[in-house]
Design a protein around this motif. Sequence first.
Motif, short mmCIF file in Angstrom:
data_model
loop_
_atom_site.label_atom_id
_atom_site.label_comp_id
_atom_site.label_asym_id
_atom_site.label_seq_id
_atom_site.Cartn_x
_atom_site.Cartn_y
_atom_site.Cartn_z
N GLU A 207 0.83 -1.21 0.00
CA GLU A 207 0.00 0.00 0.00
C GLU A 207 0.86 1.25 0.00
N SER A 211 0.68 3.83 -3.03
CA SER A 211 0.27 5.20 -2.72
C SER A 211 1.33 6.21 -3.15
N ARG A 217 -1.29 10.78 -3.28
CA ARG A 217 -0.62 10.03 -2.20
C ARG A 217 -1.57 9.22 -1.33
N ARG A 218 -2.66 8.76 -1.89
CA ARG A 218 -3.58 7.92 -1.12
C ARG A 218 -4.46 7.13 -2.06
N TYR A 219 -5.05 6.07 -1.53
CA TYR A 219 -6.08 5.36 -2.25
C TYR A 219 -7.35 6.22 -2.28
#
Length: 264
Positions: A207, A211, A217-219
């Motif tokens: 993850e 990411s 910078r994130r799901y």
Amino acid sequence: MDFNGKVAVVTGGGNGIGRATCLGFARLGAKVVVVDRDADGAAAVAAEIGRGNAIACTADVTRAADVEAYVKAALDAFGAIDCFHNNAGIEGRVAPTAEHAEADFDAVIGVNVKGVFLGLRHVLPVMIRQGHGSVVNTASIAGLVGTPGMPAYVASKHAVIGLTKVAAGEVGPLGIRVNAVCPGPIDTRMIHEIERQVSPNNPEGVEERYSAGIPLRRYGTAEEVANVVLFLCSDLAANVTGAQYVVDGGRTAAPAGVSQGRVT
């Protein structure tokens, strides 16, 4: 986005993106048909929406009889199908093409391609008779770029985009729109299962790596994808058909290695 008086059918509606779309349609006034092969999951979402506003249908989307049954259930319960989120899909096994099992390939193609085709095949005639309707197929950024280790999934999602374009051209003159949504990594069961397959001993590290390759910078969240599906089904998107809407935090727009505005 007002869906009062509208009927929405969502496959894969028992969890993840499908669940978020079901709840979104209901929040905006639609009657909802929650379709999933997980009977308990579908029933739970229908119960969350409330009696009289939703029904649950158990279906294997690879079986024409099951697809015909959920279409009939929607018509029997609510009399129409105005919106169709053709969403059910599976990720399959992670393995390079040279090692990918034929049975695993067939299973992914069955759900992700045949299931989408059968949904179109049996819902579109309803919309043609009505003279209106909106369909959103769930593709993926894997339908736009390659993902090593996922040959079946990538092939299936490229196929979904192709089916979307063909159907859009066929039924556009009849007042029906067909689009696709292309999520990137979304915080649902599917991406976490992929993480576990890639690195059973350190899925959290996967993850972090994934990411880092996303500009935001994130799901993403299931609700963020559902919001795009709702837009595409709404009158706000009345001139949109045959399109692929990417919801990936910029993953396909910028190469991995872009960090703090600098290429590293």
